[in-house]
Write an enzyme that holds these catalytic residues in place. Structure first.
Site, PDB file in Angstrom:
ATOM      1  N   GLU A   1       1.178  -1.053   0.017  1.00 52.20           N
ATOM      2  CA  GLU A   1       0.315   0.285  -0.225  1.00 52.20           C
ATOM      3  C   GLU A   1       0.922   0.940   0.096  1.00 52.20           C
ATOM      4  O   GLU A   1       1.232   2.066   1.014  1.00 52.20           O
ATOM      5  CB  GLU A   1      -0.910   0.062   1.323  1.00 52.20           C
ATOM      6  CG  GLU A   1      -1.930   0.777   1.719  1.00 52.20           C
ATOM      7  CD  GLU A   1      -1.863   2.481   1.458  1.00 52.20           C
ATOM      8  OE1 GLU A   1      -1.541   2.072   1.353  1.00 52.20           O
ATOM      9  OE2 GLU A   1      -2.433   2.232   3.129  1.00 52.20           O
ATOM     10  N   LEU A   2       1.245   1.839  -0.784  1.00 57.07           N
ATOM     11  CA  LEU A   2       2.629   2.628  -1.356  1.00 57.07           C
ATOM     12  C   LEU A   2       1.792   4.452  -1.633  1.00 57.07           C
ATOM     13  O   LEU A   2      -0.175   4.300  -1.030  1.00 57.07           O
ATOM     14  CB  LEU A   2       2.726   2.317  -2.416  1.00 57.07           C
ATOM     15  CG  LEU A   2       3.328   0.874  -2.247  1.00 57.07           C
ATOM     16  CD1 LEU A   2       4.379   0.236  -4.135  1.00 57.07           C
ATOM     17  CD2 LEU A   2       4.396   0.822  -1.444  1.00 57.07           C
TER      18      LEU A   2
ATOM     19  N   CYS B   1      -1.887   9.163   2.628  1.00 56.26           N
ATOM     20  CA  CYS B   1      -1.194   8.263   1.109  1.00 56.26           C
ATOM     21  C   CYS B   1      -2.546   8.808   1.043  1.00 56.26           C
ATOM     22  O   CYS B   1      -3.197   8.999  -0.467  1.00 56.26           O
ATOM     23  CB  CYS B   1      -0.834   7.285   1.544  1.00 56.26           C
ATOM     24  SG  CYS B   1      -1.966   6.028   2.677  1.00 56.26           S
TER      25      CYS B   1
END
Ligand code: ADP
Length: 481
Positions: free
Chosen positions: A252-253, A286
């Protein structure tokens, strides 16, 4: 005796652990003061811990899903019973306002409750056979011993989102928390053990240097699965390293979320959604709106209303009454935001609000609205991770979609519109894993969280989150006629 709520939380939740004389310093991002020194693990110790987890996983997997679920529910209840203390640890080590930390604890706990239930529904299937005398079926089994690496911006929820499905599936898991935020993770571990999770099955291992640990996780054949949340560059390193043993990865970037407002939108609702999406955790998530794309005809109205709404948000240490924007996590985070804003202004953007560090000093940054941003500016392409809303304009739907998709990232996107046809068209056209339509927050334990393109692989939460920790086994039974 102390009346400092953070010290009380540490005593109650971490009492027996060595958090005073370890070699990993943890500081309060509001002040820079060191609040704890946590025991850090060495590579040999971690290797032994992996061995313990790998031995223990069989007995854990052999329990019924119901039994594991009952232990997870106890863990959930303990986390909620300690919500305020856990929230104080979160605020102390990551800086977010206490009100947000309270929400994070209940959000994080919700994953434990969800997967306690979902673990009981890891159904296999029987498939109509392709031949007489044969039967075809599948079962789901735990993937085995897992490793996880988590970031500092959600020190509770990023841990539970990985550990709860792993445990529910029947896996053991070794988790390295971010260097900045080990306290919340250690507190969660303590509560899990109190709830009945065997201590070898779930282990938190703070370290000083993360890179060799990532390498160890990827080269140790006992680790069958690695789940990572963090930056895209580190995700790429881990994916390369994982190729060695074909270790399964969930990544999960980073993101570069567009927040699009069309001219048929409810502008006031879009402004409220922007606050939720952009300014939570001082813009350090994010899925934060990273670029505001506003249709030309409503751009001035939106910018004015957003500016008025943000003006006066209280910038303060997270434990201060009424704090709405806490500090950025560290000097590096602060100077990244400053540099992006300064270079955008030098290139012609206009700060309608903020545009500078806060008078509170340290790593506090003023909530900022930048108008006149263009696509070639760094701020339109980098993940800002700060309380800055860069505003660009577009002429029509096609242009909005083109700009929104013109990025290697594909985590979350948001848009506001009321025309039903437009809602469908834009939702389908946006190349993102998660779309918020007329809403600024998408995260929930019931829904699949994850990205496409360079924002990652796999999904967390929802029924899909359990599959990340399970193998699908197919069995053919012959000789039945
Ligand atoms: P951020 O910029 O948000 O800190 P990172 O990707 O650097 O994002 O950090 C997220 C997590 O990844 C943290 O737990 C950190 O310790 C870990 N990490 C950083 N570099 C590496 C690496 N080379 N290998 C494995 N983990 C890493």
């Amino acid at each position: 005796m102390t009346d400092d709520p953070v010290e009380i939380a540490m005593q109650n939740l971490l009492g027996a652990l060595d958090v005073a004389s370890g070699d990993l310093p943890v500081d309060d991002p509001s002040t820079g003061e060191i609040i704890a020194r946590v025991r850090a693990y060495g590579l040999d110790e971690i290797s032994q811990i992996i061995g313990g987890a790998d031995d223990a996983r069989h007995a854990w997997a052999a329990r019924t899903a119901k039994e594991r679920g009952a232990i997870l529910i106890k863990w959930f209840n303990l986390v909620m019973a300690h919500q305020s203390e856990l929230a104080h640890l979160v605020t102390a080590e990551c800086g977010k306002p206490l009100t947000e930390a309270m929400v994070e604890v209940s959000y994080g706990a919700a994953f434990i409750e969800w997967f306690a239930e979902e673990g009981k529904r890891a159904y296999g299937e029987t498939i109509p056979s392709f031949a007489v005398g044969k039967r075809v079926l599948t079962i789901k089994q735990p993937v085995g011993t897992c490793a996880a690496i988590t970031p500092w911006n959600f020190p509770i929820a990023m841990v539970t989102r990985k550990v709860a499905p792993a445990l529910a599936a029947g896996c053991s898991i070794v988790l390295k928390p971010a260097e900045a935020t080990p306290l919340s993770a250690l507190a969660l571990e303590k509560l899990a053990i109190e709830a009945g999770v065997p201590k070898e099955v779930f282990k938190i291992i703070p370290v000083i240097d993360p890179a060799p640990v990532g390498e160890l996780f990827c080269s140790d054949e006992r680790i069958r699965k690695l789940s990572f949340t963090g930056s895209t560059p580190v995700g790429k390193i881990l994916m390369r390293q994982a190729a060695k043993n074909v270790t399964k990865v969930s990544l999960e970037l980073g993101g570069n979320a567009p927040f699009i407002v069309f001219d048929d939108a409810d502008i006031d609702a879009a402004v409220e959604g922007s606050i939720a999406s952009k300014f939570r955790n001082a813009g350090q998530t994010c899925v934060c709106a990273n670029r505001f794309l506003i249709q030309e005809g409503v751009a001035e109205e939106f910018t004015e209303k957003l500016t008025a709404r943000i003006d006066g948000l209280k910038v303060a240490p997270g434990l201060e009454q009424g704090a709405e924007i806490g500090p950025l996590i560290n000097d590096a985070g602060h100077s990244k935001v400053s540099t992006l804003v300064e270079s955008a202004i030098a290139a012609g953007a206009v700060a309608r609000l903020g545009g500078r560090s806060s008078d509170r000093g340290g790593n506090f940054y003023e909530p900022t609205v930048l108008a006149g941003v263009t696509r070639d500016m760094d701020i339109a392409n980098a993940e800002i991770f700060g309380p800055v809303a860069p505003i660009m304009t577009f002429a029509d739907e096609k242009e909005a979609i083109r700009i929104a998709n013109d990025t290697p990232f594909g985590l979350a996107a948001y848009f506001y519109a009321r025309d039903l046809g437009r809602v469908w068209r834009v939702m389908e056209a946006l190349e993102y894993g998660m779309i918020g339509i007329n809403d600024g927050i998408v995260s929930s334990e019931v829904a699949p969280f994850g990205g496409i393109k360079q924002s990652g692989l796999g999904r967390e939460g929802s029924k899909h989150g359990l599959d990340e920790y399970m193998e699908l086994k197919y069995a053919l039974i012959g000789g039945i006629s």
